[in-house]
Design a protein around this motif. Sequence first.
Motif, PDB file in Angstrom:
ATOM      1  N   PRO A 108       0.804  -1.228   0.000  1.00 22.42           N
ATOM      2  CA  PRO A 108       0.000   0.000   0.000  1.00 22.42           C
ATOM      3  C   PRO A 108       0.835   1.276   0.000  1.00 22.42           C
ATOM      4  CG  PRO A 108       0.077  -0.912   2.206  1.00 22.42           C
ATOM      5  CD  PRO A 108       0.783  -1.895   1.314  1.00 22.42           C
ATOM      6  N   ASP A 109       2.136   1.165   0.226  1.00 19.88           N
ATOM      7  CA  ASP A 109       2.977   2.364   0.331  1.00 19.88           C
ATOM      8  C   ASP A 109       4.306   2.149  -0.386  1.00 19.88           C
ATOM      9  OD1 ASP A 109       4.021   4.827   1.055  1.00 19.88           O
ATOM     10  OD2 ASP A 109       4.596   4.165   3.075  1.00 19.88           O
ATOM     11  N   PRO A 110       4.294   2.014  -1.705  1.00 19.33           N
ATOM     12  CA  PRO A 110       5.562   1.812  -2.417  1.00 19.33           C
ATOM     13  C   PRO A 110       6.519   2.986  -2.255  1.00 19.33           C
ATOM     14  CG  PRO A 110       3.751   2.194  -3.957  1.00 19.33           C
ATOM     15  CD  PRO A 110       3.141   1.989  -2.608  1.00 19.33           C
ATOM     16  N   ALA A 111       5.997   4.198  -2.162  1.00 14.56           N
ATOM     17  CA  ALA A 111       6.882   5.354  -1.998  1.00 14.56           C
ATOM     18  C   ALA A 111       7.633   5.286  -0.672  1.00 14.56           C
ATOM     19  CB  ALA A 111       6.079   6.644  -2.097  1.00 14.56           C
ATOM     20  N   GLY A 112       6.917   4.943   0.400  1.00 14.91           N
ATOM     21  CA  GLY A 112       7.572   4.807   1.694  1.00 14.91           C
ATOM     22  C   GLY A 112       8.568   3.668   1.708  1.00 14.91           C
ATOM     23  N   THR A 113       8.220   2.575   1.048  1.00 15.77           N
ATOM     24  CA  THR A 113       9.144   1.444   0.957  1.00 15.77           C
ATOM     25  C   THR A 113      10.406   1.847   0.216  1.00 15.77           C
ATOM     26  OG1 THR A 113       7.330  -0.159   0.994  1.00 15.77           O
ATOM     27  CG2 THR A 113       9.425  -0.906   0.076  1.00 15.77           C
ATOM     28  N   LEU A 130       7.646  -6.350  -8.580  1.00 13.60           N
ATOM     29  CA  LEU A 130       7.491  -5.002  -9.113  1.00 13.60           C
ATOM     30  C   LEU A 130       6.343  -5.009 -10.124  1.00 13.60           C
ATOM     31  CD1 LEU A 130      11.256  -4.147  -9.719  1.00 13.60           C
ATOM     32  CD2 LEU A 130       9.756  -3.022  -8.060  1.00 13.60           C
ATOM     33  N   VAL A 131       5.262  -4.388  -9.779  1.00  6.79           N
ATOM     34  CA  VAL A 131       4.107  -4.332 -10.676  1.00  6.79           C
ATOM     35  C   VAL A 131       4.143  -3.020 -11.458  1.00  6.79           C
ATOM     36  CG1 VAL A 131       2.685  -5.868  -9.280  1.00  6.79           C
ATOM     37  CG2 VAL A 131       2.672  -3.409  -8.807  1.00  6.79           C
ATOM     38  N   PRO A 132       3.513  -3.002 -12.648  1.00 10.02           N
ATOM     39  CA  PRO A 132       3.612  -1.809 -13.507  1.00 10.02           C
ATOM     40  C   PRO A 132       3.188  -0.509 -12.834  1.00 10.02           C
ATOM     41  CG  PRO A 132       2.720  -3.656 -14.743  1.00 10.02           C
ATOM     42  CD  PRO A 132       2.814  -4.117 -13.313  1.00 10.02           C
ATOM     43  N   ASP A 133       2.148  -0.545 -12.016  1.00 12.26           N
ATOM     44  CA  ASP A 133       1.679   0.691 -11.391  1.00 12.26           C
ATOM     45  C   ASP A 133       2.695   1.256 -10.391  1.00 12.26           C
ATOM     46  OD1 ASP A 133      -0.624   0.578 -12.849  1.00 12.26           O
ATOM     47  OD2 ASP A 133      -1.858  -0.250 -11.237  1.00 12.26           O
ATOM     48  N   LEU A 135       6.125   0.466 -10.312  1.00 11.15           N
ATOM     49  CA  LEU A 135       7.498   0.582 -10.802  1.00 11.15           C
ATOM     50  C   LEU A 135       7.957   2.028 -10.951  1.00 11.15           C
ATOM     51  CD1 LEU A 135      10.114  -0.583 -11.872  1.00 11.15           C
ATOM     52  CD2 LEU A 135       9.008  -0.864 -14.109  1.00 11.15           C
ATOM     53  N   PRO A 136       7.178   2.941 -11.549  1.00 14.83           N
ATOM     54  CA  PRO A 136       7.652   4.335 -11.649  1.00 14.83           C
ATOM     55  C   PRO A 136       7.914   4.976 -10.296  1.00 14.83           C
ATOM     56  CG  PRO A 136       5.774   3.952 -13.117  1.00 14.83           C
ATOM     57  CD  PRO A 136       5.878   2.747 -12.229  1.00 14.83           C
ATOM     58  N   VAL A 137       7.178   4.563  -9.271  1.00 14.69           N
ATOM     59  CA  VAL A 137       7.385   5.110  -7.934  1.00 14.69           C
ATOM     60  C   VAL A 137       8.776   4.734  -7.427  1.00 14.69           C
ATOM     61  CG1 VAL A 137       6.558   5.126  -5.541  1.00 14.69           C
ATOM     62  CG2 VAL A 137       4.910   5.011  -7.443  1.00 14.69           C
ATOM     63  N   TYR A 138       9.156   3.467  -7.600  1.00 17.43           N
ATOM     64  CA  TYR A 138      10.482   3.024  -7.166  1.00 17.43           C
ATOM     65  C   TYR A 138      11.567   3.701  -8.001  1.00 17.43           C
ATOM     66  CZ  TYR A 138       8.185  -0.517  -4.341  1.00 17.43           C
ATOM     67  OH  TYR A 138       7.409  -1.152  -3.397  1.00 17.43           O
ATOM     68  N   GLU A 139      11.336   3.827  -9.287  1.00 25.90           N
ATOM     69  CA  GLU A 139      12.342   4.443 -10.143  1.00 25.90           C
ATOM     70  C   GLU A 139      12.602   5.890  -9.734  1.00 25.90           C
ATOM     71  OE1 GLU A 139      11.927   2.001 -14.336  1.00 25.90           O
ATOM     72  OE2 GLU A 139      10.459   3.588 -13.895  1.00 25.90           O
ATOM     73  N   ARG A 140      11.551   6.628  -9.450  1.00 23.44           N
ATOM     74  CA  ARG A 140      11.732   8.037  -9.048  1.00 23.44           C
ATOM     75  C   ARG A 140      12.419   8.143  -7.691  1.00 23.44           C
ATOM     76  NH1 ARG A 140       6.428   8.509 -11.154  1.00 23.44           N
ATOM     77  NH2 ARG A 140       5.554   8.377  -9.056  1.00 23.44           N
ATOM     78  N   ALA A 141      11.976   7.338  -6.730  1.00 20.92           N
ATOM     79  CA  ALA A 141      12.495   7.461  -5.366  1.00 20.92           C
ATOM     80  C   ALA A 141      13.938   7.002  -5.246  1.00 20.92           C
ATOM     81  CB  ALA A 141      11.605   6.668  -4.413  1.00 20.92           C
ATOM     82  N   LEU A 142      14.360   6.064  -6.083  1.00 23.44           N
ATOM     83  CA  LEU A 142      15.709   5.505  -5.971  1.00 23.44           C
ATOM     84  C   LEU A 142      16.703   6.156  -6.927  1.00 23.44           C
ATOM     85  CD1 LEU A 142      14.777   1.708  -5.679  1.00 23.44           C
ATOM     86  CD2 LEU A 142      15.577   3.204  -3.837  1.00 23.44           C
ATOM     87  N   ALA A 143      16.218   6.964  -7.852  1.00 19.81           N
ATOM     88  CA  ALA A 143      17.080   7.480  -8.923  1.00 19.81           C
ATOM     89  C   ALA A 143      18.257   8.299  -8.400  1.00 19.81           C
ATOM     90  CB  ALA A 143      16.251   8.315  -9.893  1.00 19.81           C
ATOM     91  N   ALA A 144      18.052   9.127  -7.395  1.00 14.32           N
ATOM     92  CA  ALA A 144      19.122  10.028  -6.947  1.00 14.32           C
ATOM     93  C   ALA A 144      20.323   9.256  -6.403  1.00 14.32           C
ATOM     94  CB  ALA A 144      18.575  10.982  -5.882  1.00 14.32           C
ATOM     95  N   ARG A 145      20.069   8.239  -5.602  1.00 13.90           N
ATOM     96  CA  ARG A 145      21.172   7.497  -4.986  1.00 13.90           C
ATOM     97  C   ARG A 145      21.596   6.283  -5.806  1.00 13.90           C
ATOM     98  NH1 ARG A 145      19.944   7.573   1.576  1.00 13.90           N
ATOM     99  NH2 ARG A 145      19.678   9.842   1.729  1.00 13.90           N
ATOM    100  N   TYR A 146      20.720   5.842  -6.687  1.00 13.16           N
ATOM    101  CA  TYR A 146      21.014   4.648  -7.484  1.00 13.16           C
ATOM    102  C   TYR A 146      20.735   4.960  -8.956  1.00 13.16           C
ATOM    103  CZ  TYR A 146      21.054   2.622  -2.873  1.00 13.16           C
ATOM    104  OH  TYR A 146      21.345   2.368  -1.558  1.00 13.16           O
ATOM    105  N   PRO A 147      21.706   5.588  -9.609  1.00 13.07           N
ATOM    106  CA  PRO A 147      21.477   6.056 -10.976  1.00 13.07           C
ATOM    107  C   PRO A 147      21.426   4.944 -12.025  1.00 13.07           C
ATOM    108  CG  PRO A 147      23.739   6.480 -10.310  1.00 13.07           C
ATOM    109  CD  PRO A 147      23.039   5.986  -9.087  1.00 13.07           C
ATOM    110  N   HIS A 148      21.805   3.744 -11.639  1.00 17.02           N
ATOM    111  CA  HIS A 148      21.843   2.635 -12.593  1.00 17.02           C
ATOM    112  C   HIS A 148      20.837   1.571 -12.163  1.00 17.02           C
ATOM    113  CE1 HIS A 148      25.613   4.555 -13.779  1.00 17.02           C
ATOM    114  NE2 HIS A 148      25.957   4.517 -12.496  1.00 17.02           N
ATOM    115  N   HIS A 149      19.975   1.162 -13.077  1.00 18.79           N
ATOM    116  CA  HIS A 149      19.046   0.093 -12.719  1.00 18.79           C
ATOM    117  C   HIS A 149      18.572  -0.637 -13.970  1.00 18.79           C
ATOM    118  CE1 HIS A 149      15.676   2.694 -13.954  1.00 18.79           C
ATOM    119  NE2 HIS A 149      14.901   1.620 -13.875  1.00 18.79           N
ATOM    120  N   VAL A 150      18.179  -1.884 -13.759  1.00 17.48           N
ATOM    121  CA  VAL A 150      17.596  -2.703 -14.825  1.00 17.48           C
ATOM    122  C   VAL A 150      16.395  -3.425 -14.242  1.00 17.48           C
ATOM    123  CG1 VAL A 150      19.731  -3.005 -16.119  1.00 17.48           C
ATOM    124  CG2 VAL A 150      19.136  -4.648 -14.330  1.00 17.48           C
TER     125      VAL A 150
END
Length: 311
Positions: A108-113, A130-133, A135-150
């Motif tokens: 219920p709280d992917p952003a907090g996770t 990681l479900v489609p809805d 996934l963008p939340v995780y990508e945005r929240a982790l982008a600053a500290r983790y610039p590389h992801h697949v």
Amino acid sequence: MVRPLPARGRVPAALAVLTAGLMTFHGAVPNTPGRVGSLLESFLPWLGAAVVPLFLYGLLRRTPATLVALLLPVAVWTHLFGDLLLPPDAAGPRELVVVQHNVADDNPDPAGTARALAGTGADLIALEELVPDALPVYERALAARYPHHVVRGTVGLWSRYPLSGARTVDIKPADLTGPWSRGLRAVAAAPHGEVAVYVAHLPSVRIGPRGLASARRDESAGLLGRAVAAEPLDRVVLLGDLNGTADDRGLDPLTSRLGVARRGFAPSFPAGLPVVRIDQVMARSATVAHVRALPATGSDHLPVAARVALH
């Protein structure tokens, strides 16, 4: 003349010996019917809990034979699992900090996770479900500290270091139809050399009237084990929800090729009352020096963090 063991001490003493025997020779317990061997191995450390009521019985009923017999399962448990209770060794100069987490498709709280995971300071973060809805939340929240992801299917890897060679690892059981992608491999350019990182989510198991339903999990583990065996890089780190403990023979295709944690129990499931660690960190040409569970997120799993010393 040798006095016979008092009748009231025979049964608890026998139970103590049986407990020690099951822990020592768990591999001899047949896996059919119902994969009872894997079921036993899933909760193997908890067999040691049998010592507590037997000890109380021996103490209250004053049966010294029971108390003496209990030395056997205590010794076996200490031999098998005692190292996991020791404090971690001092961090070395060639270590990676990794985090493994099944974030749950109904979180219920992917952003907090995601914020909690970013705050761990890990070098690598592996996520499953990681479900489609979300996934963008995780990508945005982790982008600053983790610039590389697949991301491949429902599994993903976030890294502080550049990633290359990303590809899907096919661990799909033969009887499944339709889209099903739960494995990936990528190479992380770590400061002390390249590391092949595998992220996997093996099929779930169920406990029912017929025992442990783990055929799909076991088949998937075999496919993943063959992929790891064929990996050309020496250094391998596997992160994933493997739906099995390191003692479960169903994961033999992996544990026979990769080392598991030397320190730390870190039960991760279920999050409300964790009793088993099915979220695993394993390695080749590296040592999983310590593993620990992190605070709960919105998932039904706890995140698991580990220190991996590169050889």
